[in-house]
Design a protein around this motif. Structure first.
Motif, PDB file in Angstrom:
ATOM      1  N   LYS A  35      -1.861   7.268  -1.929  1.00 53.98           N
ATOM      2  CA  LYS A  35      -0.510   7.353  -2.476  1.00 53.98           C
ATOM      3  C   LYS A  35       0.096   5.971  -2.698  1.00 53.98           C
ATOM      4  N   ASN A  36      -0.662   4.924  -2.389  1.00 53.21           N
ATOM      5  CA  ASN A  36      -0.165   3.556  -2.530  1.00 53.21           C
ATOM      6  C   ASN A  36      -1.200   2.691  -3.249  1.00 53.21           C
ATOM      7  N   PRO A  37      -1.484   2.990  -4.526  1.00 57.97           N
ATOM      8  CA  PRO A  37      -2.521   2.228  -5.236  1.00 57.97           C
ATOM      9  C   PRO A  37      -2.149   0.765  -5.452  1.00 57.97           C
ATOM     10  N   ILE A  38      -0.856   0.461  -5.500  1.00 57.26           N
ATOM     11  CA  ILE A  38      -0.458  -0.927  -5.770  1.00 57.26           C
ATOM     12  C   ILE A  38      -0.648  -1.790  -4.516  1.00 57.26           C
ATOM     13  N   ASN A  39      -0.221  -1.265  -3.359  1.00 62.36           N
ATOM     14  CA  ASN A  39      -0.366  -2.000  -2.095  1.00 62.36           C
ATOM     15  C   ASN A  39      -1.401  -1.306  -1.214  1.00 62.36           C
ATOM     16  N   HIS A  40      -2.583  -1.151  -1.765  1.00 61.33           N
ATOM     17  CA  HIS A  40      -3.602  -0.332  -1.105  1.00 61.33           C
ATOM     18  C   HIS A  40      -4.004  -0.896   0.255  1.00 61.33           C
ATOM     19  N   LYS A  41      -4.215  -2.213   0.343  1.00 60.48           N
ATOM     20  CA  LYS A  41      -4.678  -2.816   1.606  1.00 60.48           C
ATOM     21  C   LYS A  41      -3.620  -2.685   2.700  1.00 60.48           C
ATOM     22  N   GLU A  42      -2.370  -2.948   2.348  1.00 58.66           N
ATOM     23  CA  GLU A  42      -1.289  -2.834   3.328  1.00 58.66           C
ATOM     24  C   GLU A  42      -1.157  -1.389   3.803  1.00 58.66           C
ATOM     25  N   ALA A  43      -1.225  -0.451   2.856  1.00 61.50           N
ATOM     26  CA  ALA A  43      -1.104   0.965   3.209  1.00 61.50           C
ATOM     27  C   ALA A  43      -2.267   1.390   4.105  1.00 61.50           C
ATOM     28  N   GLU A  44      -3.455   0.899   3.811  1.00 61.09           N
ATOM     29  CA  GLU A  44      -4.632   1.257   4.598  1.00 61.09           C
ATOM     30  C   GLU A  44      -4.476   0.797   6.046  1.00 61.09           C
ATOM     31  N   ALA A  45      -3.947  -0.423   6.227  1.00 57.98           N
ATOM     32  CA  ALA A  45      -3.750  -0.955   7.579  1.00 57.98           C
ATOM     33  C   ALA A  45      -2.687  -0.154   8.333  1.00 57.98           C
ATOM     34  N   LYS A  46      -1.583   0.188   7.664  1.00 56.59           N
ATOM     35  CA  LYS A  46      -0.515   0.943   8.322  1.00 56.59           C
ATOM     36  C   LYS A  46      -0.957   2.368   8.620  1.00 56.59           C
ATOM     37  N   PHE A  47      -1.712   2.953   7.697  1.00 60.89           N
ATOM     38  CA  PHE A  47      -2.210   4.310   7.910  1.00 60.89           C
ATOM     39  C   PHE A  47      -3.139   4.356   9.129  1.00 60.89           C
TER      40      PHE A  47
END
Length: 335
Positions: A35-47
């Protein structure tokens, strides 16, 4: 204590299982990488951190150890919970907490939203599903899973790219500075500026489209639109384009039409062409020079023709003497 898992899930230390489930569901849906293709890396870490926090706090044993000794104790390879008799931690433990990896996070998310035990649903145990849109195989049966809503993609945004005939003849590079609206991970709009490079190929025609995928504006819940530049040909002072041919109009006097003329033309790449015309130029007469037209875009080594069309300028009046001379000279001429 290291990482504050309660703060990660935005719950207090007395949170119930239901509080934890609600907090995890809300945050996991918000920060899932898909759901966060623009900030994928940041979203992956928070998820990953959200999943780790829920994994610890939703497990009574892990939560008790975390509350007493902190995150470091959970991740220590030599930690064993204190016994009631000693009240002290011992080494060579039988308990080990492993930091979560991407597959584990996917399993937790899948189990939670598909309704496995502890997830608030009713599908029960069985197999895993790691990718949204797949089917889940459980107890020998395949069941369609409930996917996240599919993101829609708006129609492409088109913009004209006006090019001179010289650019389309020789090729070149354009730098286009664009400004577009995107939304950050919190759904807030922001303007982003970017410079796009367009390599213009020799022979491109009007209507040629250059697509930059997902470089258009981004609305919440959608995939950014494609940005398309459409080639527009700027009129030229001398040449007119007809497909891969170039056409030029050349004025000549009646005398030149009858006696001949040497033409001097400058090409689109700056060369001088010397073209002797010795034939009588009559209405509709045309000279065609091979390989001096526009490049063929699929094979720039090939070119169309240069076509020279003549416009004969006739005198407005003739004196009696001029008419007599013309009669004498042309009187015996045959058509």
């Amino acid at each position: 204590m290291g990482v504050d898992y309660y703060n990660v899930l935005k719950v207090n230390r007395g949170a119930t299982d239901e509080d934890l489930r609600k907090a995890y569901k809300r945050l996991a849906m918000k920060w899932h990488p898909d759901k966060n293709p623009i900030n994928h890396k940041e979203a992956e870490a928070k998820f990953k951190l959200i999943s780790e926090a829920y994994d610890v706090l939703s497990d009574p044993q892990k939560r008790q150890i975390y509350d007493l000794y902190g995150e470091e104790a959970l991740k220590s390879a030599d930690f064993q919970p204190a016994t009631p008799a000693s009240g002290r931690a011992r080494s060579n433990s039988s308990f080990r907490f492993d930091p979560r990896d991407a597959d584990a996070d996917a399993d937790l998310f899948d189990n939670f939203f598909s309704g496995s035990p502890g997830g608030g649903g009713g599908l029960g145990g069985g197999s895993k599903a790691r990718v949204f849109g797949e089917n889940v195989e459980r107890n020998g049966n395949r069941e369609a899973r409930r996917d996240l809503p599919e993101k829609k993609k708006p129609p492409p945004v088109e913009s004209k790219l006006v090019c001179s005939l010289e650019e389309l003849y020789k090729g070149g590079r354009r730098k286009m500075r664009i400004s577009r609206v995107v939304h950050d991970e919190f759904g807030n709009p922001k303007s982003v500026e970017e410079t796009l490079k367009i390599d213009i190929k020799p022979g491109w025609k009007k209507g040629t489209k250059i697509t930059f995928p997902e470089k258009g504006n981004h609305e919440p819940g959608t995939i950014p639109a494609d940005l398309i530049f459409v080639i527009e040909e700027k009129p030229h002072d001398v040449f007119k384009r007809e497909g891969s041919d170039l056409v030029v109009s050349q004025k000549v006097t009646l005398l030149e039409a009858l006696t001949g003329k040497t033409l001097d033309l400058m090409t689109l790449d700056g060369r001088n062409l010397i073209i002797p015309v010795t034939e009588i130029i009559r209405p509709g007469f045309e000279v065609s020079i091979a390989n001096e037209g526009m490049p063929v875009s699929k094979d720039p080594s090939k070119k169309g023709n240069l076509k020279i069309q003549f416009d004969i300028t006739f005198p407005l009046t003739l004196s009696a003497e001029q008419k007599s001379d013309l009669t004498r000279v042309l009187g015996g001429a045959q058509s």
